[in-house]
Design an enzyme around this catalytic site. Structure first.
Site, short mmCIF file in Angstrom:
data_model
loop_
_atom_site.label_atom_id
_atom_site.label_comp_id
_atom_site.label_asym_id
_atom_site.label_seq_id
_atom_site.Cartn_x
_atom_site.Cartn_y
_atom_site.Cartn_z
CE1 TYR A 1 -4.14 -1.87 0.49
CE2 TYR A 1 -2.79 -3.23 1.92
CZ TYR A 1 -3.95 -3.04 1.20
OH TYR A 1 -4.92 -4.01 1.19
CG ASN B 1 -10.85 -2.14 -8.31
OD1 ASN B 1 -11.39 -1.71 -9.32
ND2 ASN B 1 -9.96 -3.12 -8.34
CB CYS C 1 -7.61 -4.07 -5.69
SG CYS C 1 -9.08 -5.08 -5.89
CG HIS C 2 -5.72 -9.85 -6.88
ND1 HIS C 2 -6.34 -9.30 -7.98
CD2 HIS C 2 -4.73 -10.64 -7.36
CE1 HIS C 2 -5.76 -9.75 -9.08
NE2 HIS C 2 -4.78 -10.56 -8.73
CD GLU D 1 -2.32 -12.49 -10.47
OE1 GLU D 1 -1.29 -11.85 -10.18
OE2 GLU D 1 -3.41 -11.94 -10.71
#
Length: 162
Positions: free
Chosen positions: A90, A111, A119-120, A147
């Site tokens: 952040y 979002n 945003c994850h 991912e």
């Protein structure tokens, strides 16, 4: 009464509904939408989301028009710059977009196009931080692990002849 075209799909993180307005994706919501209108753009968005979940797509190519303040737009642009399989804090996003880590967290929580605007991929300095989509942190952990699984564990070794 104007109905925003919306198309839903089943995914490993639950049902998602993609919404389009004026030729751009404006929202992805958890759950199955009541109105199913299959425009060309919504079909393309669903195809790209399926490819993402099948680990065949690492970068979305869709016109996006998330509604938000100028500050939130800057945060969401910074999120889009985080590569697939990578994370940022952040604080790092705050250095790029301005504001504070807390204001970045608030923009993340608002979002309107999660997954596509990733945003994850934003973490707190000492933990995962929060996640307001799907099943919260369970969904965030799943997306990050998805991912990570798609990344090669070992980079090829190239030998140089002596």
């Amino acid at each position: 009464m104007y109905i925003v075209p919306q198309l839903s799909l089943h995914t490993p993180v639950g049902d998602l509904s993609v919404s389009e307005e004026d030729g751009a994706i404006v929202a992805i919501d958890w759950g199955w939408g009541s109105q199913q209108i299959a425009t060309a753009l919504l079909r393309r968005a669903c195809e790209q989301l399926h490819a993402y979940f099948d680990a065949e797509l690492t970068e979305f190519d869709l016109p996006l028009a998330p509604a938000g303040t100028a500050y939130r737009q800057r945060v969401w642009q910074a999120l889009c710059a985080i590569p697939y399989g990578a994370t940022r804090s952040y604080a790092a996003i705050a250095r790029t977009a301005g504001g504070s880590p807390r204001s970045v967290g608030q923009a993340n929580g608002n979002n309107p196009i999660p997954i596509v605007i990733p945003c994850h991929r934003v973490l707190a300095t000492t933990n995962l931080g929060g996640y307001s989509g799907g099943d919260g942190l369970v969904t965030k952990r799943w997306l990050l692990a998805h991912e990570a699984r798609a990344q090669p564990l070992l980079q090829p070794i190239h030998f140089v002849a002596a």
